[in-house]
Design an enzyme around this catalytic site. Structure first.
Site, PDB file in Angstrom:
ATOM      1  N   LYS A   1     -44.766  41.416  33.817  1.00 51.80           N
ATOM      2  CA  LYS A   1     -45.595  40.748  32.815  1.00 51.80           C
ATOM      3  C   LYS A   1     -46.951  40.400  33.419  1.00 51.80           C
ATOM      4  O   LYS A   1     -47.037  39.897  34.540  1.00 51.80           O
ATOM      5  CB  LYS A   1     -44.896  39.491  32.301  1.00 51.80           C
ATOM      6  CG  LYS A   1     -45.626  38.813  31.147  1.00 51.80           C
ATOM      7  CD  LYS A   1     -44.776  37.733  30.525  1.00 51.80           C
ATOM      8  CE  LYS A   1     -45.507  37.005  29.405  1.00 51.80           C
ATOM      9  NZ  LYS A   1     -45.922  37.916  28.323  1.00 51.80           N
TER      10      LYS A   1
ATOM     11  N   HIS B   1     -39.887  35.372  32.765  1.00 49.41           N
ATOM     12  CA  HIS B   1     -40.085  36.735  32.297  1.00 49.41           C
ATOM     13  C   HIS B   1     -39.903  37.732  33.436  1.00 49.41           C
ATOM     14  O   HIS B   1     -39.906  37.364  34.606  1.00 49.41           O
ATOM     15  CB  HIS B   1     -41.479  36.905  31.686  1.00 49.41           C
ATOM     16  CG  HIS B   1     -41.607  36.329  30.316  1.00 49.41           C
ATOM     17  ND1 HIS B   1     -41.802  34.977  30.093  1.00 49.41           N
ATOM     18  CD2 HIS B   1     -41.574  36.904  29.086  1.00 49.41           C
ATOM     19  CE1 HIS B   1     -41.876  34.761  28.791  1.00 49.41           C
ATOM     20  NE2 HIS B   1     -41.738  35.910  28.171  1.00 49.41           N
TER      21      HIS B   1
END
Length: 266
Positions: A159, A155
């Site tokens: 995040k 990601h």
């Protein structure tokens, strides 16, 4: 289909912005209001990037719920804010669709109990990309035949939670069909702590965080003489909106708590 009046929480975030545009282009959706941590009392059309969107901006969720008469709350914020929004929405009889990950098991249980008590629908999905949900379902199918499994999720570097909600949900689904097994050499030793990633019932989960990524996951299965890799990639946040639309259309028809989009995909 009857018009669904929707509140979007976190409209200036990347996911929230996509959700606002989803509501705007869907004929039977109506944007009742947005919840923002500032800009209280303004109209959404006054904010940069939202020209043409006529909806009031609130910072207080209770005032928003009292004044708008909304049917659904779409929350794409943070775990702390998302939990408070979800619980408050249910208390006011508004059905939440939540894409925020990082809720604890205790929080999920509490929200489920509120849904049961009030006979209200609520959908919380670690991932709204339909392809990602299929990846999880296919991985669960494969786990019946491959016992050695590693999950690698990748990601963007902003995040907040690791591992991702999608990775945790994938591991939970696999665990339903796979007996707990400690993988690797029985005398395996990490020379640097964490090298083998998180351990979930013997499966290892690895989290990668880098700028340039959006949301990606691969589940790797190994057996004698063969491996199988199931992978999903989201290249932009528009990839999540088909699942958000499906969840909104479903949550107004149900009176139960649902965790995971796979539970409403036939």
């Amino acid at each position: 289909m009857e018009t669904v009046k929707i509140i979007v929480a976190g409209p200036r975030g990347r996911m929230g912005r996509e959700a606002v545009h989803l509501v705007g282009r869907t004929e039977h959706f109506e944007l009742a209001a947005v919840l923002d941590n500032k800009n209280d009392g303004k109209n959404l059309s006054e904010l940069e990037g939202f020209q043409g969107f006529d909806a009031p901006v609130y910072t207080n969720i209770e005032k928003c719920l009292q004044e708008t008469g909304a049917d659904v709350l779409i929350d794409l914020t943070t775990p702390e804010v998302g939990y408070y929004h979800t619980k408050t929405a249910l208390e006011y009889g508004v059905r939440p669709v939540v894409g925020t990950t990082g809720f604890t098991k205790e929080q999920l249980k509490e929200l489920e109990e509120i849904c049961e008590e009030k006979k209200l629908g609520c959908i919380i999905a670690p991932n709204f990309a339909v392809g990602a949900v299929l990846m999880m379902k296919f991985s669960q199918m494969a786990a019946k035949y491959f016992q050695d499994i590693e999950i690698i999720e990748l990601h963007h570097d902003q995040k907040l939670d690791a591992p991702s909600g999608t990775a945790v949900k994938t591991a939970e689904m696999i665990a339903e069909v796979r007996e707990t097994k400690k993988q690797g050499h029985p005398n395996e030793k990490e020379t640097i702590s964490g090298a083998r990633g998180a351990d979930y019932e013997g499966m290892h989960i690895h989290s990668v965080r880098l700028p340039g990524l959006i949301a990606h996951q691969q589940v790797m299965f190994g057996s004698d003489g063969q491996t199988l890799t199931i992978r999903h990639d989201s290249y932009n946040r528009a990839s999540f909106m088909s699942g958000v639309k499906l969840a909104v259309e479903t949550v107004v028809k149900i009176d139960t708590f649902v965790y995971g989009l796979e539970n409403i995909i036939e």
